[in-house]
Write an enzyme that holds these catalytic residues in place. Sequence first.
Site, PDB file in Angstrom:
ATOM      1  N   ASP A  45      -5.728  -5.368  -5.973  1.00  0.00           N
ATOM      2  CA  ASP A  45      -5.501  -3.946  -5.674  1.00  0.00           C
ATOM      3  C   ASP A  45      -4.059  -3.525  -5.998  1.00  0.00           C
ATOM      4  O   ASP A  45      -3.780  -2.373  -6.286  1.00  0.00           O
ATOM      5  CB  ASP A  45      -5.754  -3.644  -4.189  1.00  0.00           C
ATOM      6  CG  ASP A  45      -6.865  -4.456  -3.561  1.00  0.00           C
ATOM      7  OD1 ASP A  45      -7.071  -5.611  -3.987  1.00  0.00           O
ATOM      8  OD2 ASP A  45      -7.504  -3.960  -2.631  1.00  0.00           O
TER       9      ASP A  45
ATOM     10  N   ASP B  32       0.797  -1.228   0.000  1.00  0.00           N
ATOM     11  CA  ASP B  32       0.000   0.000   0.000  1.00  0.00           C
ATOM     12  C   ASP B  32       0.828   1.276   0.000  1.00  0.00           C
ATOM     13  O   ASP B  32       0.264   2.371  -0.109  1.00  0.00           O
ATOM     14  CB  ASP B  32      -0.958   0.007   1.204  1.00  0.00           C
ATOM     15  CG  ASP B  32      -2.070  -1.012   1.044  1.00  0.00           C
ATOM     16  OD1 ASP B  32      -2.599  -1.125  -0.078  1.00  0.00           O
ATOM     17  OD2 ASP B  32      -2.403  -1.697   2.026  1.00  0.00           O
TER      18      ASP B  32
HETATM   19  N1  GLY Z   1      -7.188  -1.862  -1.098  1.00  0.00           N
HETATM   20  C1  GLY Z   1      -8.126  -2.280  -0.131  1.00  0.00           C
HETATM   21  C2  GLY Z   1      -9.512  -2.167  -0.602  1.00  0.00           C
HETATM   22  O1  GLY Z   1      -9.784  -1.805  -1.729  1.00  0.00           O
HETATM   23  O2  GLY Z   1     -10.396  -2.459   0.213  1.00  0.00           O
END
Ligand code: GLY
Length: 405
Positions: free
Chosen positions: A177, A116
């Site tokens: 993601d 992230d």
């Molecule tokens: N990247 C985490 C979500 O989209 O919940």
Amino acid sequence: MKLNTKLISLAAAGLMAFSCTNVESQPIKNNPQWVKQAMETVEQHTKNMLPRVLESKQTPRSIERGLRPSRDWTSGFYPGTMWYLYEYTQDNFWKENAETVTEFLVEEQYNTDDHDVGFRVYCSYGNGYLLTQNPEYKKVVIQAAKSLSTRFNEKTQTIQSWSARKSRDWKFPVIIDNMMNLELLFEASKLSGDNHFADVSVKHANQTMKYHYREDYSCPHVVDYDPETGEFRRMDWNNGFCDPKVAAWSRGQSWGLYGYTLMFRETKDKKYLDFAEKIAEFLLNHPNMPEDMVPYWDYSCPKIPTMRDASAGAIMGSALLELSTYSKKNGEKYFEAGEKILKSLASENYLAKPGTNGDFAIMHTTGNYMGGSEVNGTLSYADYYFTEGLCRYLKLINNQPLFKD
Ligand code: GLY
């Protein structure tokens, strides 16, 4: 009607300075009333939120989770929204406050705990750099790319999104993601001249095409690999519906669409454009796509899927607008779909009145439905991608490029 004819026929409303991310400042001639109003609403919410942010030195995630420290995966979105507001308004109020809030995240450039770092640093420092060319921001973007690329494994040829987890039997979990964070790596290669970051992105995207997607171009949230042998272990879920054979978590589908669109932007390799279009077709033709095109939380949930995730809509809307500029065959269709999503989100069904909704702009978002968290609530990333989508929309209808070559 041809796209250009349609654009020329749009009513011009208001004239203000507008610099696209990465592109010289140019006046906005076409600024339709619904966009103006939506931007003013986002601006008001963001302004109302600001005193709590400045006081706490934390950034808002959602009503349910409140203000969070910079290590939260969502910390980049609020400063990112401020940068887009600066881009749109050219008002130094937004520049100065975006600079202040971006600084709250400075330690994140060294964060190697998960993938992230891309969301945290690119949405804040990355957008700030594109608009200001601040050399300090450039250093942060490059350092963040170094941190992210430490998670790349030569055996699996992917970036490890999360740590291994015994309770889930995950050895090397990769989530869809993660495609979003490749944008940071490409930018860092351009800024540093070190192609390693771009190479990592290409390898990760190729493996994800091969192992994360099903034949119908849908995907589960999680894929686990064996870090010793590099072998694919299995598809799994964490968000979306709890059966990874069929789950098509809507935000994950939007992350993938956006991710492969940016892969084409950065590489000009047609296989990524074809892939992004296949994902777009899966979504646009899905029988569970609602009339207003703001998706339910999972397209494939066999139970009646009544809960929306407006964040999935915002990400998809912004991605479709970019994809519309690349697709020769379907450009007009993708533009119209992106426009429709943004118009739905800008309606009173989804856009909260200033002074309500905990000072978040977008309503009816879903964090994790099966996990029972942030359901039918607010999410800072819905506001961020909605604002980004509106900026992109204005550039397109004013015949401005989305990105510098
Ligand atoms: N990247 C985490 C979500 O989209 O919940």
